[in-house]
Design an enzyme around this catalytic site. Structure first.
Site, PDB file in Angstrom:
ATOM      1  N   HIS A 160       6.398   6.198  13.118  1.00  0.00           N
ATOM      2  CA  HIS A 160       5.447   7.227  12.664  1.00  0.00           C
ATOM      3  C   HIS A 160       4.699   7.889  13.832  1.00  0.00           C
ATOM      4  CE1 HIS A 160       6.054   6.337   8.464  1.00  0.00           C
ATOM      5  NE2 HIS A 160       5.693   5.069   8.625  1.00  0.00           N
ATOM      6  N   ASP A 196      14.342   2.507   7.676  1.00  0.00           N
ATOM      7  CA  ASP A 196      13.067   2.066   7.095  1.00  0.00           C
ATOM      8  C   ASP A 196      12.836   2.817   5.774  1.00  0.00           C
ATOM      9  OD1 ASP A 196      10.249   0.709   8.214  1.00  0.00           O
ATOM     10  OD2 ASP A 196       9.927   2.351   6.784  1.00  0.00           O
ATOM     11  N   HIS A 198      10.201   4.213   4.805  1.00  0.00           N
ATOM     12  CA  HIS A 198       9.357   5.395   5.018  1.00  0.00           C
ATOM     13  C   HIS A 198      10.007   6.355   6.016  1.00  0.00           C
ATOM     14  CE1 HIS A 198       6.654   1.970   4.001  1.00  0.00           C
ATOM     15  NE2 HIS A 198       6.100   2.878   3.203  1.00  0.00           N
ATOM     16  N   ASP A 285      11.679  -2.813   4.707  1.00  0.00           N
ATOM     17  CA  ASP A 285      10.786  -2.603   3.563  1.00  0.00           C
ATOM     18  C   ASP A 285      11.509  -1.908   2.413  1.00  0.00           C
ATOM     19  OD1 ASP A 285      10.856  -0.356   5.169  1.00  0.00           O
ATOM     20  OD2 ASP A 285       8.682  -0.237   5.470  1.00  0.00           O
TER      21      ASP A 285
END
Ligand code: 6XA
Ligand code: ZN
Length: 348
Positions: A160, A196, A198, A285
């Site tokens: 991120h 991931d 996200h 995740d």
């Protein structure tokens, strides 16, 4: 497969984050890396080594100098104003049509350089993130020297973090720093595959106008999920980079059937198979009971991701990203890495 890990990751040990508007105990905790390390040891994956120090230059190759300077001094600046505080949480942000002047006060600076209130900083944060980047750099050097695959157990995660901003538990973009180091070490073209849950908005930001680092990401659609403001399929790159950023945004609740079809499609449509090296932003995740995710992948399915990546037969650098079902985290990460190894002859 060699694993690189710095014990210094433990210095980034925060208590609180704002998650979906509530102050909750942190999800991104030191025990994550410890559990993964234990599983890597139990699985006898290979040697475990500490990183070397590569200095600031490889970080400057990806991140803005003023941002790096901010990260190094932010906690001290905050303490000068709030001596009693043990963690720093941003609370006001620079958004559309606002000034891009960097504020003098640290209250303004943390807002200027961040995009959420879920990413606290503590006294040891800079040292931990510096060592996390060195972990990815050490892994990149091992790959450059001929290791077929290396696991960078970086913590905190990185995908991120953009050129000049932090958020989503990420400060330095470890995968991007490693990809750039591979380029600087002689690889003509590198792909980053982000699995991931996200979207890796920071990685996209860093390489968006470049055609030498291909960025392919599978993630929950930003319409429903964090980071909300980036990660749609129509973000395809700009300038020389048009067509080199591929976003595959899946609906919340996606099952393995949908995920697998999407991953195979992504790898077919991209030129990922024809690059010199692959960096995998490894988040687990996507697992069915992860507290931050809605995808329904099993531990075996995660092994399937590893096998598909292994079938590309590329020098592969795994860089740790998310995964918050802490008790199962080691098993899930090892499932991916063992799946990968089942298709490759690896040493270490
Ligand atoms: C918002 C959720 C942060 C997601 C962090 C993550 N508090 N990114 O796992 O990949
Ligand atoms: Zn994640």
């Amino acid at each position: 497969m060699i694993t690189v890990l710095s014990t210094q990751h433990q210095l980034h040990d925060c208590q609180h984050e704002f998650h979906r508007g509530r102050l909750v105990p942190c999800y991104e905790i030191p025990r994550r890396a410890e559990i993964i390390l234990q599983a890597v040891k139990s699985a006898e994956l290979g040697d475990i080594v500490e990183p070397d120090d590569f200095g600031m230059d490889p970080m400057m190759a990806v991140h803005d100098a003023a941002y790096l300077n901010f990260l190094q001094t932010a906690f001290e600046q905050w303490k000068a104003v709030h001596p009693e505080d043990t963690e720093v949480i941003p609370h006001t942000w620079c958004i559309r049509r606002m000034s891009q002047h960097v504020p003098d006060t640290i209250h303004g600076k943390v807002g200027f350089y961040s995009f959420d209130a879920g990413t606290p900083m503590v006294a040891g944060t800079w040292e931990a993130v510096r060592c996390g980047a060195n972990t990815a750099l050490t892994a990149a050097r091992l790959l450059g020297k001929g290791e077929p695959a290396v696991f960078a157990l970086s913590r905190p995660p990185g995908h991120h973090a953009g050129k000049d901003y932090y958020g989503g538990y990420c400060f330095l973009n470890n995968a991007a720093i490693a990809a750039q180091a591979l380029r600087d070490g002689g690889a003509t073209r590198v792909a980053i595959l982000d699995v991931d849950y996200h979207h890796g908005n920071g990685t996209q930001d860093i390489f968006y106008d470049r055609d030498d680092v291909l960025v392919v990401s599978l993630h929950a659609t930003p319409a429903d999920e964090y980071p909300y403001f980036l990660g749609y399929a129509d973000e395809r790159g700009e300038g020389a980079g048009v067509g080199c950023n591929l976003n595959y945004a899946l609906p919340a609740g996606s099952l393995w059937r949908e995920y697998l079809a999407c991953l195979e499609n992504a790898l077919q449509n991209s030129e990922a198979a024809s690059v010199d090296a692959l960096v995998v932003s490894l988040g687990v995740d996507t697992w069915e009971r992860d507290p931050l995710s809605t995808f329904q992948l099993t531990t075996n399915n995660l092994g399937g991701i590893g096998r598909i990546i292994g079938q590309l037969k590329l020098p592969t650098l795994f860089v740790m990203e998310g995964g918050y079902a802490v008790d199962e985290l080691g098993t899930n990460v090892v499932s991916v890495l063992k799946g990968f190894e089942s298709t490759n002859q690896v040493s270490g």
